[in-house]
Design a protein around this motif. Structure first.
Motif, PDB file in Angstrom:
ATOM      1  N   ALA A   3       0.826  -1.202   0.000  1.00  0.00           N
ATOM      2  CA  ALA A   3       0.000   0.000   0.000  1.00  0.00           C
ATOM      3  C   ALA A   3       0.863   1.256   0.000  1.00  0.00           C
ATOM      4  CB  ALA A   3      -0.928  -0.031   1.201  1.00  0.00           C
ATOM      5  N   ILE A   4       1.640   1.451  -1.069  1.00  0.00           N
ATOM      6  CA  ILE A   4       2.455   2.654  -1.177  1.00  0.00           C
ATOM      7  C   ILE A   4       1.576   3.779  -1.703  1.00  0.00           C
ATOM      8  CG2 ILE A   4       4.321   3.768  -2.436  1.00  0.00           C
ATOM      9  CD1 ILE A   4       5.996   1.377  -1.985  1.00  0.00           C
ATOM     10  N   LYS A   5       1.649   4.892  -1.003  1.00  0.00           N
ATOM     11  CA  LYS A   5       0.824   6.041  -1.346  1.00  0.00           C
ATOM     12  C   LYS A   5       1.697   7.289  -1.355  1.00  0.00           C
ATOM     13  CE  LYS A   5      -2.723   8.136   1.302  1.00  0.00           C
ATOM     14  NZ  LYS A   5      -3.823   7.982   2.238  1.00  0.00           N
ATOM     15  N   ILE A   6       1.532   8.135  -2.375  1.00  0.00           N
ATOM     16  CA  ILE A   6       2.210   9.419  -2.444  1.00  0.00           C
ATOM     17  C   ILE A   6       1.136  10.476  -2.220  1.00  0.00           C
ATOM     18  CG2 ILE A   6       3.548  11.011  -3.876  1.00  0.00           C
ATOM     19  CD1 ILE A   6       4.471   8.494  -5.487  1.00  0.00           C
ATOM     20  N   ARG A   7       1.352  11.311  -1.199  1.00  0.00           N
ATOM     21  CA  ARG A   7       0.355  12.331  -0.881  1.00  0.00           C
ATOM     22  C   ARG A   7       1.055  13.602  -0.411  1.00  0.00           C
ATOM     23  NH1 ARG A   7       0.474  12.876   4.485  1.00  0.00           N
ATOM     24  NH2 ARG A   7       0.919  11.081   5.806  1.00  0.00           N
ATOM     25  N   THR A   8       0.320  14.704  -0.370  1.00  0.00           N
ATOM     26  CA  THR A   8       0.905  15.946   0.132  1.00  0.00           C
ATOM     27  C   THR A   8       1.091  15.849   1.649  1.00  0.00           C
ATOM     28  OG1 THR A   8      -1.282  16.957   0.253  1.00  0.00           O
ATOM     29  CG2 THR A   8       0.030  17.425  -1.724  1.00  0.00           C
ATOM     30  N   ILE A   9       2.093  16.549   2.110  1.00  0.00           N
ATOM     31  CA  ILE A   9       2.443  16.511   3.537  1.00  0.00           C
ATOM     32  C   ILE A   9       1.320  17.111   4.384  1.00  0.00           C
ATOM     33  CG2 ILE A   9       3.643  18.757   3.516  1.00  0.00           C
ATOM     34  CD1 ILE A   9       5.763  17.330   5.375  1.00  0.00           C
ATOM     35  N   GLU A  10       1.193  16.566   5.574  1.00  0.00           N
ATOM     36  CA  GLU A  10       0.249  17.072   6.569  1.00  0.00           C
ATOM     37  C   GLU A  10       1.053  17.459   7.812  1.00  0.00           C
ATOM     38  OE1 GLU A  10      -2.599  13.924   7.186  1.00  0.00           O
ATOM     39  OE2 GLU A  10      -3.065  13.820   5.050  1.00  0.00           O
ATOM     40  N   LYS A  11       0.489  18.311   8.641  1.00  0.00           N
ATOM     41  CA  LYS A  11       1.193  18.796   9.829  1.00  0.00           C
ATOM     42  C   LYS A  11       1.684  17.641  10.704  1.00  0.00           C
ATOM     43  CE  LYS A  11       0.854  22.342  13.409  1.00  0.00           C
ATOM     44  NZ  LYS A  11       2.128  22.928  13.156  1.00  0.00           N
ATOM     45  N   LYS A  12       0.901  16.594  10.817  1.00  0.00           N
ATOM     46  CA  LYS A  12       1.278  15.453  11.663  1.00  0.00           C
ATOM     47  C   LYS A  12       2.509  14.706  11.148  1.00  0.00           C
ATOM     48  CE  LYS A  12      -1.977  12.242   9.429  1.00  0.00           C
ATOM     49  NZ  LYS A  12      -1.181  11.214   8.822  1.00  0.00           N
ATOM     50  N   GLN A  85      13.431  19.870  -3.937  1.00  0.00           N
ATOM     51  CA  GLN A  85      14.036  19.915  -2.609  1.00  0.00           C
ATOM     52  C   GLN A  85      13.743  18.675  -1.778  1.00  0.00           C
ATOM     53  OE1 GLN A  85      12.262  23.449  -0.914  1.00  0.00           O
ATOM     54  NE2 GLN A  85      13.800  24.780  -1.816  1.00  0.00           N
ATOM     55  N   LYS A  86      14.698  18.379  -0.930  1.00  0.00           N
ATOM     56  CA  LYS A  86      14.554  17.376   0.127  1.00  0.00           C
ATOM     57  C   LYS A  86      13.960  16.053  -0.361  1.00  0.00           C
ATOM     58  CE  LYS A  86      14.663  20.838   3.721  1.00  0.00           C
ATOM     59  NZ  LYS A  86      14.994  21.955   2.840  1.00  0.00           N
ATOM     60  N   MET A  87      14.600  15.528  -1.414  1.00  0.00           N
ATOM     61  CA  MET A  87      14.244  14.212  -1.974  1.00  0.00           C
ATOM     62  C   MET A  87      15.066  13.156  -1.235  1.00  0.00           C
ATOM     63  SD  MET A  87      12.217  13.895  -4.777  1.00  0.00           S
ATOM     64  CE  MET A  87      12.901  12.405  -5.449  1.00  0.00           C
ATOM     65  N   TYR A  88      14.457  12.540  -0.254  1.00  0.00           N
ATOM     66  CA  TYR A  88      15.153  11.521   0.531  1.00  0.00           C
ATOM     67  C   TYR A  88      14.225  10.364   0.811  1.00  0.00           C
ATOM     68  CZ  TYR A  88      18.488  15.275   1.210  1.00  0.00           C
ATOM     69  OH  TYR A  88      19.390  16.277   0.985  1.00  0.00           O
ATOM     70  N   PHE A  89      14.787   9.153   0.695  1.00  0.00           N
ATOM     71  CA  PHE A  89      14.011   7.929   0.907  1.00  0.00           C
ATOM     72  C   PHE A  89      14.811   6.944   1.746  1.00  0.00           C
ATOM     73  CE2 PHE A  89      12.818   9.647  -3.251  1.00  0.00           C
ATOM     74  CZ  PHE A  89      11.468   9.863  -3.039  1.00  0.00           C
ATOM     75  N   LEU A  90      14.114   6.259   2.656  1.00  0.00           N
ATOM     76  CA  LEU A  90      14.770   5.213   3.421  1.00  0.00           C
ATOM     77  C   LEU A  90      15.179   4.075   2.480  1.00  0.00           C
ATOM     78  CD1 LEU A  90      12.518   5.096   6.618  1.00  0.00           C
ATOM     79  CD2 LEU A  90      14.829   6.055   6.387  1.00  0.00           C
ATOM     80  N   PRO A  91      16.197   3.301   2.844  1.00  0.00           N
ATOM     81  CA  PRO A  91      16.685   2.232   1.965  1.00  0.00           C
ATOM     82  C   PRO A  91      15.599   1.263   1.490  1.00  0.00           C
ATOM     83  CG  PRO A  91      18.206   2.550   3.777  1.00  0.00           C
ATOM     84  CD  PRO A  91      17.005   3.421   4.062  1.00  0.00           C
ATOM     85  N   SER A  92      14.610   0.984   2.328  1.00  0.00           N
ATOM     86  CA  SER A  92      13.565   0.021   1.960  1.00  0.00           C
ATOM     87  C   SER A  92      12.713   0.487   0.780  1.00  0.00           C
ATOM     88  CB  SER A  92      12.656  -0.261   3.155  1.00  0.00           C
ATOM     89  OG  SER A  92      11.976   0.929   3.548  1.00  0.00           O
ATOM     90  N   LEU A  93      12.752   1.773   0.470  1.00  0.00           N
ATOM     91  CA  LEU A  93      11.937   2.325  -0.608  1.00  0.00           C
ATOM     92  C   LEU A  93      12.723   2.487  -1.914  1.00  0.00           C
ATOM     93  CD1 LEU A  93       8.983   3.254  -0.675  1.00  0.00           C
ATOM     94  CD2 LEU A  93       9.785   5.582  -0.331  1.00  0.00           C
ATOM     95  N   ARG A  94      14.032   2.452  -1.814  1.00  0.00           N
ATOM     96  CA  ARG A  94      14.886   2.720  -2.977  1.00  0.00           C
ATOM     97  C   ARG A  94      14.876   1.577  -3.981  1.00  0.00           C
ATOM     98  NH1 ARG A  94      19.759   4.411   0.833  1.00  0.00           N
ATOM     99  NH2 ARG A  94      18.624   6.021   1.985  1.00  0.00           N
ATOM    100  N   GLY A  95      15.080   1.933  -5.247  1.00  0.00           N
ATOM    101  CA  GLY A  95      15.179   0.938  -6.309  1.00  0.00           C
ATOM    102  C   GLY A  95      13.852   0.360  -6.761  1.00  0.00           C
ATOM    103  N   LYS A  96      12.754   0.990  -6.385  1.00  0.00           N
ATOM    104  CA  LYS A  96      11.422   0.481  -6.738  1.00  0.00           C
ATOM    105  C   LYS A  96      10.674   1.414  -7.690  1.00  0.00           C
ATOM    106  CE  LYS A  96      10.870  -1.889  -2.306  1.00  0.00           C
ATOM    107  NZ  LYS A  96      10.061  -2.017  -1.095  1.00  0.00           N
ATOM    108  N   GLY A  97      11.359   2.459  -8.164  1.00  0.00           N
ATOM    109  CA  GLY A  97      10.709   3.394  -9.086  1.00  0.00           C
ATOM    110  C   GLY A  97       9.884   4.469  -8.396  1.00  0.00           C
ATOM    111  N   ILE A  98       9.902   4.492  -7.077  1.00  0.00           N
ATOM    112  CA  ILE A  98       9.104   5.469  -6.333  1.00  0.00           C
ATOM    113  C   ILE A  98       9.716   6.865  -6.468  1.00  0.00           C
ATOM    114  CG2 ILE A  98       8.140   6.109  -4.094  1.00  0.00           C
ATOM    115  CD1 ILE A  98       7.011   3.487  -5.320  1.00  0.00           C
ATOM    116  N   GLY A  99      11.019   6.948  -6.412  1.00  0.00           N
ATOM    117  CA  GLY A  99      11.692   8.242  -6.562  1.00  0.00           C
ATOM    118  C   GLY A  99      11.318   8.914  -7.871  1.00  0.00           C
TER     119      GLY A  99
END
Length: 161
Positions: A3-12, A85-99
């Motif tokens: 369930a990978i989801k890309i969404r706009t940031i929220e305050k939380k 700006q601030k394009m950073y991903f944890l290792p578990s997300l890398r190499g999957k085309g999400i970036g």
């Protein structure tokens, strides 16, 4: 990649994304001075990107934030240029085309916001990131544009939108 989801940031999300960005910067051996590590905005990402012509997307999997990236106006330039700006991903997300998906969403936002170019700064040794940026159309520059305050970042790239 259930369930990978890309969404706009929220305050939380502020605390989580700041922690992820700092963790990845340390992992990559990026200096803490002259980089995003010391940006005041890092602890208030929602407020920073909740501005006109700015956006920040977080990537979450099963409700857990694993990274993100955003667009904001490039500081101290007369041109109509945004900055990726601030394009950073944890290792578990890398190499999957999400970036690539996050970059595309950012570029689509930049075009819709009527920017003419998109600029970014990174580290010369971040080869995988630089290869991804080149793949989506960024080209290398000989010197920085604008003034991001990230004087330790020594690789600069730009893309016409």
């Amino acid at each position: 990649m259930d369930a990978i989801k890309i969404r706009t940031i929220e305050k939380k999300d502020n605390e989580f994304i700041a922690s992820i960005i700092r963790e990845v910067l340390v992992e990559m051996g990026v200096p803490k001075v002259g980089t995003a590590y010391e940006d005041e905005s890092l602890d208030k990402m929602f407020e920073t990107y909740n501005q006109p012509k700015s956006v920040y997307y977080v990537v979450e999997e099963n409700g857990v934030i694993l990274g993100g990236g955003g667009i904001a106006p490039l500081e101290n330039t007369d041109e109509n240029i945004c900055e990726l700006q601030k394009m950073y991903f944890l290792p578990s997300l890398r190499g999957k085309g999400i970036g690539k998906k996050v970059i595309q969403q950012c570029l689509d936002f930049a075009k819709a916001s009527k920017y003419s170019k998109c600029y970014l700064e990174t580290m010369p040794y971040m080869k995988a990131a630089r290869a991804l940026y080149e793949k989506v159309g960024f080209s290398n520059l000989e010197q920085p544009v604008g003034d991001t305050g990230h004087y330790s970042c020594q690789a600069w790239m730009i893309k016409e939108l």
